[in-house]
Scaffold this motif. Structure first.
Motif, PDB file in Angstrom:
ATOM      1  N   GLY A 208     -17.096  -9.048  13.616  1.00 45.86           N
ATOM      2  CA  GLY A 208     -16.896  -8.075  14.156  1.00 45.86           C
ATOM      3  C   GLY A 208     -15.415  -7.407  14.816  1.00 45.86           C
ATOM      4  O   GLY A 208     -14.358  -8.515  14.788  1.00 45.86           O
ATOM      5  N   GLU A 209     -14.895  -7.175  15.697  1.00 48.30           N
ATOM      6  CA  GLU A 209     -13.812  -7.312  16.432  1.00 48.30           C
ATOM      7  C   GLU A 209     -13.879  -8.101  17.296  1.00 48.30           C
ATOM      8  O   GLU A 209     -14.955  -8.366  18.217  1.00 48.30           O
ATOM      9  CB  GLU A 209     -13.708  -5.806  16.246  1.00 48.30           C
ATOM     10  CG  GLU A 209     -13.861  -3.635  15.535  1.00 48.30           C
ATOM     11  CD  GLU A 209     -13.717  -2.837  16.688  1.00 48.30           C
ATOM     12  OE1 GLU A 209     -13.317  -2.867  17.875  1.00 48.30           O
ATOM     13  OE2 GLU A 209     -13.817  -1.715  15.725  1.00 48.30           O
TER      14      GLU A 209
ATOM     15  N   TYR B 259     -15.651   0.946   4.905  1.00 49.13           N
ATOM     16  CA  TYR B 259     -15.526  -0.872   4.607  1.00 49.13           C
ATOM     17  C   TYR B 259     -13.858  -1.198   5.542  1.00 49.13           C
ATOM     18  O   TYR B 259     -13.628  -2.538   5.304  1.00 49.13           O
ATOM     19  CB  TYR B 259     -15.600  -0.856   3.226  1.00 49.13           C
ATOM     20  CG  TYR B 259     -15.442  -1.313   2.222  1.00 49.13           C
ATOM     21  CD1 TYR B 259     -15.518  -3.542   2.788  1.00 49.13           C
ATOM     22  CD2 TYR B 259     -14.514  -1.929   0.832  1.00 49.13           C
ATOM     23  CE1 TYR B 259     -15.933  -3.924   2.182  1.00 49.13           C
ATOM     24  CE2 TYR B 259     -14.286  -3.143  -0.052  1.00 49.13           C
ATOM     25  CZ  TYR B 259     -14.337  -4.259   1.478  1.00 49.13           C
ATOM     26  OH  TYR B 259     -14.569  -5.358   0.110  1.00 49.13           O
TER      27      TYR B 259
ATOM     28  N   PHE C 156     -22.570  -3.444   8.412  1.00 46.87           N
ATOM     29  CA  PHE C 156     -21.763  -2.710   9.092  1.00 46.87           C
ATOM     30  C   PHE C 156     -21.374  -0.796   8.448  1.00 46.87           C
ATOM     31  O   PHE C 156     -22.046  -0.153   9.362  1.00 46.87           O
ATOM     32  CB  PHE C 156     -20.104  -2.994   9.294  1.00 46.87           C
ATOM     33  CG  PHE C 156     -19.913  -4.423  10.156  1.00 46.87           C
ATOM     34  CD1 PHE C 156     -19.577  -3.929  10.995  1.00 46.87           C
ATOM     35  CD2 PHE C 156     -19.354  -5.510   9.489  1.00 46.87           C
ATOM     36  CE1 PHE C 156     -19.554  -5.163  11.704  1.00 46.87           C
ATOM     37  CE2 PHE C 156     -18.833  -6.220   9.451  1.00 46.87           C
ATOM     38  CZ  PHE C 156     -19.039  -6.309  11.059  1.00 46.87           C
TER      39      PHE C 156
ATOM     40  N   GLU D  12     -11.656   0.371   7.659  1.00 47.61           N
ATOM     41  CA  GLU D  12     -11.729  -0.039   8.643  1.00 47.61           C
ATOM     42  C   GLU D  12     -12.186  -1.788   8.895  1.00 47.61           C
ATOM     43  O   GLU D  12     -11.402  -2.217   9.971  1.00 47.61           O
ATOM     44  CB  GLU D  12     -12.689   0.968   9.140  1.00 47.61           C
ATOM     45  CG  GLU D  12     -11.738   1.374  11.151  1.00 47.61           C
ATOM     46  CD  GLU D  12     -13.119   2.488  11.314  1.00 47.61           C
ATOM     47  OE1 GLU D  12     -13.181   2.474  12.362  1.00 47.61           O
ATOM     48  OE2 GLU D  12     -12.750   3.692  11.074  1.00 47.61           O
ATOM     49  N   LYS D  13     -13.327  -1.761   8.908  1.00 47.10           N
ATOM     50  CA  LYS D  13     -13.961  -2.523   9.013  1.00 47.10           C
ATOM     51  C   LYS D  13     -13.120  -4.029   9.023  1.00 47.10           C
ATOM     52  O   LYS D  13     -12.544  -4.803   9.500  1.00 47.10           O
ATOM     53  CB  LYS D  13     -15.539  -3.038   9.147  1.00 47.10           C
ATOM     54  CG  LYS D  13     -16.414  -2.056   9.691  1.00 47.10           C
ATOM     55  CD  LYS D  13     -16.444  -2.416  10.776  1.00 47.10           C
ATOM     56  CE  LYS D  13     -17.138  -1.560  11.916  1.00 47.10           C
ATOM     57  NZ  LYS D  13     -17.535  -1.224  13.319  1.00 47.10           N
ATOM     58  N   LYS D  14     -12.923  -4.302   7.055  1.00 43.00           N
ATOM     59  CA  LYS D  14     -11.802  -4.914   6.600  1.00 43.00           C
ATOM     60  C   LYS D  14     -11.012  -5.900   7.558  1.00 43.00           C
ATOM     61  O   LYS D  14      -9.916  -6.651   8.290  1.00 43.00           O
ATOM     62  CB  LYS D  14     -11.451  -5.056   5.660  1.00 43.00           C
ATOM     63  CG  LYS D  14     -13.000  -5.721   4.267  1.00 43.00           C
ATOM     64  CD  LYS D  14     -12.364  -4.570   2.569  1.00 43.00           C
ATOM     65  CE  LYS D  14     -11.048  -5.879   2.555  1.00 43.00           C
ATOM     66  NZ  LYS D  14     -11.160  -5.996   0.828  1.00 43.00           N
TER      67      LYS D  14
ATOM     68  N   PHE E  83     -19.634  -7.415   4.775  1.00 41.88           N
ATOM     69  CA  PHE E  83     -19.646  -5.460   5.238  1.00 41.88           C
ATOM     70  C   PHE E  83     -21.058  -5.111   5.001  1.00 41.88           C
ATOM     71  O   PHE E  83     -20.896  -3.898   5.764  1.00 41.88           O
ATOM     72  CB  PHE E  83     -18.551  -5.325   4.454  1.00 41.88           C
ATOM     73  CG  PHE E  83     -17.205  -6.308   5.469  1.00 41.88           C
ATOM     74  CD1 PHE E  83     -17.172  -5.964   6.343  1.00 41.88           C
ATOM     75  CD2 PHE E  83     -17.106  -7.176   4.154  1.00 41.88           C
ATOM     76  CE1 PHE E  83     -15.715  -6.901   6.781  1.00 41.88           C
ATOM     77  CE2 PHE E  83     -15.690  -8.101   4.715  1.00 41.88           C
ATOM     78  CZ  PHE E  83     -15.498  -7.681   6.011  1.00 41.88           C
TER      79      PHE E  83
ATOM     80  N   LYS F 181     -10.421  -4.886  10.755  1.00 41.62           N
ATOM     81  CA  LYS F 181     -10.108  -5.150  12.049  1.00 41.62           C
ATOM     82  C   LYS F 181     -11.444  -6.091  12.905  1.00 41.62           C
ATOM     83  O   LYS F 181     -11.195  -6.243  13.976  1.00 41.62           O
ATOM     84  CB  LYS F 181     -10.902  -3.308  13.095  1.00 41.62           C
ATOM     85  CG  LYS F 181     -10.365  -2.035  13.525  1.00 41.62           C
ATOM     86  CD  LYS F 181     -10.982  -1.335  14.057  1.00 41.62           C
ATOM     87  CE  LYS F 181      -9.296   0.200  13.895  1.00 41.62           C
ATOM     88  NZ  LYS F 181     -10.272   0.821  15.115  1.00 41.62           N
ATOM     89  N   THR F 182     -11.949  -6.656  11.822  1.00 40.52           N
ATOM     90  CA  THR F 182     -13.059  -7.605  12.379  1.00 40.52           C
ATOM     91  C   THR F 182     -12.529  -8.730  11.785  1.00 40.52           C
ATOM     92  O   THR F 182     -11.565  -9.355  10.865  1.00 40.52           O
ATOM     93  CB  THR F 182     -14.241  -7.432  11.743  1.00 40.52           C
ATOM     94  OG1 THR F 182     -13.795  -7.467  10.476  1.00 40.52           O
ATOM     95  CG2 THR F 182     -14.735  -6.119  12.220  1.00 40.52           C
TER      96      THR F 182
END
Length: 1232
Positions: A345-346, A288, A236, A290-292, A233, A294-295
């Protein structure tokens, strides 16, 4: 349609560097010319947002992200890749020894690691390094520093943190440099700068920067926090091109250190004020989390060879994908075999990112085939195909190639030394030439380039090869000792020979081969000329290397050298020879003279004459048949050396072997020469009758005892038997061997006597004697020197005195019976001397003590040895009270008178004047007389005051020479005293010689004064100043000739002195000579007065041609017609006016000649000017229009620009770049 992208392993460094934003970004503009001016943004692209750290994307979390466990072995192997764009030595067209290979060899020698170089298809460099871990790490650092282009960056950290980066004794810094393969420069303590400079590859700089910032963060007094974030991550959090983390740092004022992809760490370090730091941590955590949520990830297989195209130049493609789609692309490391590429990624963006990954055209050149493979989307492939086909057509139209066959044995000659020949051909004809390496044994040479250039290069190479086939090789035998001389210092002399014979290749053998063969190769005639030239040079060297040895008694070496080396220097210069003297501490007496034979003989005669003048040296010639010479000299010269030593060190010189001469020369003091002559003739007679030789052995410590004091014992054996007994010299290897030479009966008898003596010495006995304890100290002082001397003299007998404090008088002696008896007798003699010892006082004023002692105490040591006494000088009195003393001259009076003075006035001698002499009474008295004879005496000599400065000489050289020659001190009164009296002080024996020498010098000086007065006659001549330059001549040639011819001095008036008459020339010298010089000057003036000057109009355009290169042509005309021709200077009113001066008839002829030349040259000038009109380019006039300069559109300073001009004082608008990077050494190659 799409296909799989391919990337080679070598570019993984690019992948890793691409994941990190550049602290220094170098933008290169396309060189394409456009009609419209570029926009401001195109010409000056904006810099990325300020980023305090070089953080970047996370390393992939797949199988390859696990750390490879190190193999626990003493020897490891690592492979390092240097991409083409990062190679320091890219130019593969230059021949000669490769720099890369040289550097690798140096690294191997320095580190002990083993290196192997190989070149990849993409021209990247692979280096395999094997060795111990420490050696491999050192080699890696050297490889990066010397084979990879270097970039540099600066890291600002507080000054107080610098010492933690350095570590104890600099160990931390060294370790960091080794680990990151970079050079880290920390400013000196007195330097106010806080910038640490890091130099190395991009990847190394990132690693080093991260480590330095971590060290600084640990020492920071502000709050520090570490946040664990999965490596996947990190991209990002950093954002595309590090923009996101840069914004957070700017807004919160916190320093955020994200580890680069090449560093396998997960923690992010925050440093800053508590509140701002908490904000920054919260924002990073939010991203961090958020990306965990959504991705998601997908894995795709992409050929390993195409990974570098996915990464893009400097990792730009990965950053572009992240910027456009918000998807992170993870590429496996180059050393991993995995081909799986992970996209994170998303979900809705993954498809677009996947298309981006595959949307690359891959072009592959097939080796050994005429085929280029293109892979990628159909549209892109078609565009690429069109472009490549266009390039191929263009190359076919303007390029050509040819292959020629030349025997590979000539290839190295075609290349030339360090590629000189082939590089010249390539530069001259603008072609590329491929010559196969020696290992291929191929004859095929390929030439590519401009068609005309290819044909010219082909023709020249074939001509060279043809010439080489017609060449010949010749071996020249030259002794190896001359090779270094022929080559010269730094190859200067051999370079001259090669310049003289450029077509001849001269090869000298390796010095280690000990070969005399020098090989010459080239055209037959040139090789022959070069051979003759070198043979003549060798003949000169041989002639100049003749060497003779001259034995000169050691005490005379200093006289041959002279003061400051003056004598020897003069002999060397005048005889043109090299003269080598033995070292001062050497026992050798031989002086070696090298040079031409005649010169060596002359130098030898001069050196021998100096010795003959200084001493009573006699020289005798003895005739001995040449066939006996070797037997008389003996093995390694032992026999002749024994005669020379026995006869007081005379020199015996035998003629050169093979000369056929019977004459043997004996040189030395007269009495010793006669003795040596007698012995030599006796020995020669024995050798002629029938010589017999026997060798016997005896321990070296017995030799002195066998020889006896002063050689008494051995002389007795010789006299009684008539045999010669030779003991080994100090340099002989076999020290036990004693040789007996003579008639058989005499030798047998001498052998019997010596063996009996040796047998007695072998019988060891122990005896004792009584010695009063008061005398013990005399024997044991100075580390038992007296006992050592007794042991040496008497066959190694051991003498043991009782320990101090025991009060015993028993002394034990152990050794051979005869030796013990002799030693007892000697000890008894010493005791008698000690008991008979008296002390005598000798009063000599302290100021003479140094003179009495002599240089290094030599005179006192001599008296001590001669009279067997001890002499003690008093301590020096620093400030003696000057009492009434006798005059200096009285010190030279008879000893009796001195004693009378002492008796009459017992208080007159001071303590500091009294020298104490100890020994036997009669010896002490004799020593006292010898001391008093050494007291210097002073005499006065009347010398006119005006001669004093000439006697002293330049810097005192004259007076020093006299003092050294006569061994006296000469005192010249001070100039202000105007005294005529010169005082000479020295030993009475030397004073008469010194006085006579001084008076002789006075006579010489007076004669010189008289001559000087005659030479000082002055004569003035009146000559018009306009003739002065002609009388002086070019560079003073005319006047110098008159001066030398008539031995006079001629002085011209000073132009700057207005008071001095400008028409007066002063001549100084002998009266007769000055008159002759005056006549010569007046003769020149008479000739000059007859001369006329005429002005000739001569077109200025032909002046340069008439003058010629460096005035050569005009000088020739002036010499031919005996005239002077003057051309107008630049800026003269009439540039065509030329003045000709000389005798009327000569002037006329010269004018006719130069007018003819003008007519001839002017026709050429007119034709040339007419041609110039047609040769001028049509746009010549237009080019004179004023240039608009560099123009850009939409600049911030234009009225229609929406952007405001940047603030030059802002560090954000204009961030610091650290050290400037030169464009030619870009570390990551040009922008693709």
């Amino acid at each position: 349609m799409s296909s799989v992208a391919v990337l080679t392993q070598e570019s993984f460094a690019e992948h890793r560097s691409g994941l990190v934003p550049q602290q220094i970004k170098v933008a290169t503009l396309n060189s394409e010319e456009e009609n419209d001016p570029p926009t401001y943004k195109d010409a000056f692209p904006p810099l990325p947002e300020k980023a305090a750290c070089l953080e970047s994307a996370q390393e992939p979390a797949g199988a390859w992200s696990n750390k490879i466990r190190p193999i626990k072995a003493s020897v490891i192997t690592q492979v390092f890749h240097v991409p083409l764009e990062e190679r320091k030595y890219k130019d593969m067209n230059q021949f000669g020894e490769g720099e890369q290979a040289k550097i690798c060899l140096e690294i191997m020698q320095r580190t002990g690691a083993h290196l192997e170089l190989s070149l990849a298809k993409d021209q990247g460099l692979s280096i395999m390094v094997s060795g111990k871990l420490d050696a491999v790490m050192k080699a890696r650092k050297d490889i990066v520093a010397r084979l990879q282009t270097q970039a540099s960056a600066t890291v600002p950290i507080p000054k107080e943190h610098h010492r933690f980066v350095i570590g104890k004794n600099g160990e931390k810094l060294q370790d960091l440099e080794l680990k990151t393969a970079t050079k880290i420069q920390i400013p000196r303590p007195d330097d106010p700068s806080n910038q640490i400079k890091i130099t190395g590859t991009k990847e190394g700089i990132e690693k080093a920067r991260h480590e330095v910032l971590l060290i600084s963060a640990e020492q920071d007094k502000r709050a520090v926090e570490r946040l664990e974030v999965e490596k996947a991550f990190h991209p990002f959090i950093a954002g595309p091109y590090n923009r996101l983390v840069g914004e957070i740092m700017q807004e919160t004022g916190t320093r955020i250190n994200i580890p680069p992809p090449s560093v396998n760490r997960t923690e992010i370090v925050f440093t800053g004020e508590k509140e701002q730091l908490a904000q920054a941590v919260a924002r990073i955590k939010k991203i961090y989390e958020e990306k965990k949520k959504k991705t998601t990830t997908i894995a795709v297989e992409v050929k390993k060879s195409q990974h570098k195209y996915v990464i893009g130049p400097k990792g730009n493609s990965l950053q572009e994908i992240l910027e456009r789609t918000g998807v992170s692309v993870e590429i496996p490391p180059s050393d991993s075999i995995s081909e799986t590429v992970i996209l994170r990624g998303e979900p809705e963006k993954l498809g677009q990112a996947l298309t981006e990954v595959y949307a690359k055209v891959h072009i592959e050149f097939t080796e050994g085939e005429d085929k280029i493979t293109l892979e990628g989307p159909t549209e892109d492939v078609n565009v690429a195909q069109e472009q490549i086909e266009g390039m191929v057509k263009d190359l076919i139209n303007r390029m050509d190639y040819v292959e020629i066959n030349i025997d590979h044995k000539f290839h190295r000659h075609l290349i030339g030394k360090s590629g000189a020949n082939i590089n010249r051909i390539k530069d001259q004809y603008k072609v590329s030439v491929r010559i196969p390496p020696d290992s291929e044994k191929s004859n095929l040479i390929r030439i590519e380039g401009d068609p005309q250039g290819v044909q010219q290069a082909k023709r020249e190479l074939l001509e060279l090869a043809s010439r080489m086939e017609n060449e010949r090789t010749k071996d020249l035998i030259i002794e190896q000792r001359f090779h270094r001389t022929i080559i010269g210092q730094k190859g200067e002399r051999i370079r001259e020979i090669r310049d003289k014979f450029p077509e001849v290749i001269i090869n000298f053998p390796d010095p280690a081969q000990k070969s005399d063969i020098v090989q010459l190769r080239g055209p037959k005639n040139e090789v022959e000329k070069c051979t003759k030239y070198m043979q003549k040079m060798v003949a000169d060297l041989v002639e100049n290397s003749y060497s003779i040895s001259v034995p000169i008694f050691k005490q005379f070496h200093k006289n041959i050298i002279g003061k400051g080396g003056a004598n020897i220097k003069k002999i060397r210069e005048e005889s043109n020879t090299k003269i080598d003297l033995p070292a001062e501490n050497s026992n050798s007496e031989t002086i070696v003279i090298t040079g031409k034979r005649a010169n060596c003989e002359a130098a030898r005669s001069r050196i021998l004459s100096i010795q003959k003048d200084l001493a009573n040296i006699a020289e005798v010639e003895v005739s001995i048949p040449a066939k006996l010479h070797n037997s008389l000299i003996g093995t390694k010269g032992r026999l002749i050396r024994s005669i020379m030593e026995e006869c007081g060190g005379v020199h015996i010189h035998f003629p050169v072997e093979g000369s056929g001469s019977d004459t043997v020369v004996i040189r030395g003091p007269s009495s010793d020469v006669e003795k040596a002559k007698k012995q030599l003739l006796h020995l020669a007679e024995e050798k002629q009758t029938k010589s017999f030789t026997v060798d016997i052995r005896a321990k070296p410590e017995y030799h002195k005892f066998l020889i006896g004091k002063g050689g008494g014992k051995i002389r007795k054996v010789r006299d009684s038997t008539g045999a010669r007994i030779i003991f080994p010299a100090a340099e002989d290897k076999d020290q036990d061997l004693i040789t007996i030479i003579g008639k058989e009966d005499a030798v047998r008898e001498a052998q019997k006597e010596l063996e009996a003596l040796i047998q007695n010495l072998e019988n060891v006995v122990e005896d004792y004697m009584l010695v009063d304890p008061k005398h013990h100290r005399h024997f044991v002082i100075r580390r038992g020197q007296v006992l050592r001397e007794i042991a040496e003299e008497y066959g190694g007998v051991m003498v043991s005195f009782p320990r101090s404090g025991t009060q015993s008088d028993k002394v034990t002696l152990k050794g051979a019976k005869d030796c013990v008896e002799a030693a007892k007798k000697r000890i008894q003699e010493i005791i008698e001397d000690l008991e008979a010892q008296v002390t005598v006082e000798c009063a000599i004023p302290q100021k003479f003590h140094r003179s009495v002692m002599g240089p290094k105490g030599s005179r006192i040591q001599q008296i001590t040895r001669d009279y067997n006494v001890q002499i003690k000088f008093p301590d020096r009195e620093e400030n003696p009270v000057h009492s009434v003393e006798p005059s200096i001259q009285e010190n030279g009076d008879e000893a009796g008178e001195g004693r009378e003075a002492k008796e009459t006035d017992p208080g007159s001698p001071r303590r500091c004047d009294i020298i104490i002499i100890s020994g036997r009474k009669e010896k002490c008295e004799a020593a006292k007389e010898a001391l008093e004879a050494l007291v210097p005496v002073t005499i006065e000599v009347e010398v006119p005051f005006d001669l004093h400065r000439y006697i002293i000489g330049q810097k005192g050289s004259g007076i020093r020479k006299m003092m050294d020659e006569f061994e006296v001190n000469i005192h010249v009164p001070a100039p202000e005293l105007q005294s005529d009296t010169i005082a000479i002080t020295g030993l009475a024996a030397n004073l008469d010689r010194a006085k006579a020498g001084l008076l002789d010098r006075v006579k010489e000086l007076q004669a010189e004064q008289e001559d000087r007065a005659l030479r000082s006659f002055k004569l003035s001549v009146t000559v018009d100043p306009k003739y002065h330059p002609k009388i002086i001549g070019r560079k003073g040639a005319v006047i110098t000739q008159i001066r030398l011819e008539h031995e006079v001095n001629i002085q011209f008036p000073d132009k700057d002195d207005g008071n001095q008459p400008q028409d007066q020339i002063t001549i100084t010298g002998y009266e007769k000579n000055t008159e002759a010089a005056r006549d010569a000057i007046l003769k020149i003036v008479g000739e000059l007065e007859q001369m006329v000057s005429e002005d000739v109009p001569l077109d200025h355009r032909v002046h340069a041609r008439i003058i010629g290169a460096r005035g050569k042509a005009i000088r020739k005309i002036m010499d031919e017609f005996k005239v002077d021709i003057r051309f107008p200077q630049s800026g003269a009113p009439d540039p065509n006016c030329v003045t000709v001066t000389g005798l009327p008839e000569n002037v006329e002829e010269a004018i006719d000649h130069i007018l003819n030349l003008e007519e001839e040259y002017l026709a050429d000038v007119v034709d040339s000017e007419a041609l110039q009109v047609y040769m001028k380019p049509p746009a010549h006039e237009e080019s004179k229009a004023p240039s608009k300069g560099f123009v850009v559109r939409d600049a911030p300073w234009t009225s229609n620009s929406s952007e405001k001009a940047p603030d030059m004082s802002s560090s954000e608008e204009f961030p610091s770049f650290g050290a400037q990077v030169a464009p030619k050494t870009l570390p990551w190659g040009p922008k693709r």
